[in-house]
Scaffold this motif. Structure first.
Motif, PDB file in Angstrom:
ATOM      1  N   LEU A  69      21.050  92.055  58.674  1.00 26.60           N
ATOM      2  CA  LEU A  69      20.890  93.105  59.742  1.00 26.60           C
ATOM      3  C   LEU A  69      21.687  91.797  60.843  1.00 26.60           C
ATOM      4  O   LEU A  69      22.496  90.483  61.116  1.00 26.60           O
ATOM      5  CB  LEU A  69      19.167  91.814  60.160  1.00 26.60           C
ATOM      6  N   MET A  70      22.127  92.795  61.801  1.00 23.56           N
ATOM      7  CA  MET A  70      22.898  92.581  62.634  1.00 23.56           C
ATOM      8  C   MET A  70      23.012  91.270  63.897  1.00 23.56           C
ATOM      9  O   MET A  70      21.570  91.762  64.828  1.00 23.56           O
ATOM     10  CB  MET A  70      23.816  93.885  63.131  1.00 23.56           C
ATOM     11  N   ILE A  71      23.051  90.666  63.984  1.00 18.39           N
ATOM     12  CA  ILE A  71      22.572  89.340  64.979  1.00 18.39           C
ATOM     13  C   ILE A  71      23.329  89.477  65.842  1.00 18.39           C
ATOM     14  O   ILE A  71      22.798  88.697  67.258  1.00 18.39           O
ATOM     15  CB  ILE A  71      22.062  88.359  64.334  1.00 18.39           C
ATOM     16  N   ALA A  72      24.464  89.433  65.857  1.00 17.25           N
ATOM     17  CA  ALA A  72      25.805  89.540  66.946  1.00 17.25           C
ATOM     18  C   ALA A  72      26.719  90.381  66.706  1.00 17.25           C
ATOM     19  O   ALA A  72      27.285  90.998  65.715  1.00 17.25           O
ATOM     20  CB  ALA A  72      26.080  88.085  67.126  1.00 17.25           C
ATOM     21  N   ASN A  73      26.812  91.073  67.966  1.00 15.43           N
ATOM     22  CA  ASN A  73      28.252  92.447  68.535  1.00 15.43           C
ATOM     23  C   ASN A  73      28.953  91.952  69.749  1.00 15.43           C
ATOM     24  O   ASN A  73      27.785  92.245  70.856  1.00 15.43           O
ATOM     25  CB  ASN A  73      27.028  93.837  68.079  1.00 15.43           C
ATOM     26  N   GLU A  74      30.039  91.438  69.422  1.00 16.22           N
ATOM     27  CA  GLU A  74      30.106  91.044  70.518  1.00 16.22           C
ATOM     28  C   GLU A  74      30.698  91.850  71.441  1.00 16.22           C
ATOM     29  O   GLU A  74      31.792  92.087  71.541  1.00 16.22           O
ATOM     30  CB  GLU A  74      31.338  89.650  70.634  1.00 16.22           C
ATOM     31  N   THR A  75      30.366  92.910  71.816  1.00 15.52           N
ATOM     32  CA  THR A  75      30.663  93.716  72.218  1.00 15.52           C
ATOM     33  C   THR A  75      31.847  94.432  71.885  1.00 15.52           C
ATOM     34  O   THR A  75      33.252  95.274  72.258  1.00 15.52           O
ATOM     35  CB  THR A  75      30.838  94.137  73.666  1.00 15.52           C
ATOM     36  N   VAL A  76      31.936  94.980  70.347  1.00 16.36           N
ATOM     37  CA  VAL A  76      32.831  95.706  69.711  1.00 16.36           C
ATOM     38  C   VAL A  76      32.473  97.078  70.179  1.00 16.36           C
ATOM     39  O   VAL A  76      31.854  97.593  69.584  1.00 16.36           O
ATOM     40  CB  VAL A  76      33.007  95.591  68.093  1.00 16.36           C
ATOM     41  N   PRO A  77      34.204  98.071  70.500  1.00 16.94           N
ATOM     42  CA  PRO A  77      33.607  99.271  70.291  1.00 16.94           C
ATOM     43  C   PRO A  77      33.502 100.278  69.509  1.00 16.94           C
ATOM     44  O   PRO A  77      33.187  99.693  67.992  1.00 16.94           O
ATOM     45  CB  PRO A  77      35.147  99.937  70.408  1.00 16.94           C
ATOM     46  N   SER A  78      32.756 100.991  69.529  1.00 15.13           N
ATOM     47  CA  SER A  78      30.914 101.944  68.741  1.00 15.13           C
ATOM     48  C   SER A  78      32.615 102.257  67.561  1.00 15.13           C
ATOM     49  O   SER A  78      31.383 102.807  66.388  1.00 15.13           O
ATOM     50  CB  SER A  78      30.708 103.006  69.234  1.00 15.13           C
ATOM     51  N   ARG A  79      33.995 102.496  66.937  1.00 20.89           N
ATOM     52  CA  ARG A  79      34.496 102.918  66.590  1.00 20.89           C
ATOM     53  C   ARG A  79      34.136 101.909  65.257  1.00 20.89           C
ATOM     54  O   ARG A  79      34.485 102.481  63.933  1.00 20.89           O
ATOM     55  CB  ARG A  79      35.885 103.202  66.689  1.00 20.89           C
TER      56      ARG A  79
HETATM   57  C1  LIG Z   1      28.156  97.383  69.852  1.00 17.33           C
HETATM   58  O1  LIG Z   1      28.310  97.158  70.697  1.00 17.33           O
HETATM   59  C2  LIG Z   1      28.879  97.899  71.831  1.00 17.33           C
HETATM   60  C3  LIG Z   1      28.811  97.606  72.883  1.00 17.33           C
HETATM   61  O2  LIG Z   1      27.314  97.932  73.643  1.00 17.33           O
HETATM   62  C4  LIG Z   1      28.513  99.081  71.190  1.00 17.33           C
HETATM   63  O3  LIG Z   1      29.095 100.369  72.081  1.00 17.33           O
HETATM   64  C5  LIG Z   1      28.514  99.510  69.812  1.00 17.33           C
HETATM   65  O4  LIG Z   1      28.531 100.768  69.127  1.00 17.33           O
HETATM   66  C6  LIG Z   1      28.027  98.571  69.162  1.00 17.33           C
HETATM   67  N1  LIG Z   1      28.014  98.159  67.756  1.00 17.33           N
HETATM   68  C7  LIG Z   1      27.424  98.285  67.089  1.00 17.33           C
HETATM   69  C8  LIG Z   1      27.788  98.335  65.228  1.00 17.33           C
HETATM   70  O5  LIG Z   1      26.098  98.352  66.818  1.00 17.33           O
END
Ligand SMILES: *[C@@H]1O[C@H](CO)[C@@H](O)[C@H](O)[C@H]1NC(C)=O
Length: 134
Positions: free
Chosen positions: A72-82
């Motif tokens: 499970l994803m527990i942290a996403n440091e605002t990585v672009p959605s690509r």
């Molecule tokens: C991570 O966060 C960013 C900004 O909120 C979002 O655009 C992106 O889709 C997220 N990535 C994932 C894999 O959830």
């Protein structure tokens, strides 16, 4: 001129060597065209529950991208959605990029740990820290 350089995205991945030593990343090095799709694989056989992707750019700052615990994803440091990480099981955290951008040129590092709590809170307690330069 420099335009050919701009079209390429250099992605570097550092592994700790063959998988028997712990964490392995593939590919190790990649020069890709901007706009291209790419996937990185990371695998560990340490029995860890938590896996991470970090990015180190040319400014030498190391940034956390994603943390996964038990798939499970527990942290996403605002990585672009690509960027879309995928964790099919505890031992793998793969990273897919939909369309590479020039700013994605960086060193990508994968890591694992037994537990997230260890990562953020546990400090060595055996030796008191000495003040540097005193
Ligand atoms: C991570 O966060 C960013 C900004 O909120 C979002 O655009 C992106 O889709 C997220 N990535 C994932 C894999 O959830």
């Amino acid at each position: 001129m420099g335009s050919r350089l701009l079209c390429c995205v250099a992605l570097c991945l550092l592994g700790a060597g063959p998988l028997h030593s712990g964490v392995s990343q593939t590919p190790k090095y990649l020069l890709a065209q901007a706009g291209k799709k790419q996937s990185f694989k990371c695998e560990q056989n340490l029995g860890h529950d938590t896996m991470y992707w970090y990015k180190q750019d040319s400014k030498q700052s190391l940034k956390m991208m994603f943390t996964y615990n038990n798939k499970l994803m527990i942290a996403n440091e605002t990585v672009p959605s690509r960027f879309s990480p995928e964790s099919p099981d505890n031992a793998h955290l793969n990273l897919h990029v939909k369309s590479l951008e020039p700013e994605d040129s960086a060193l990508y590092l994968c890591a694992s740990s037994r537990d997230t709590a260890l990562q953020s809170h546990q400090l060595p307690v055996h030796k008191p820290a000495r003040q540097p330069g005193s």
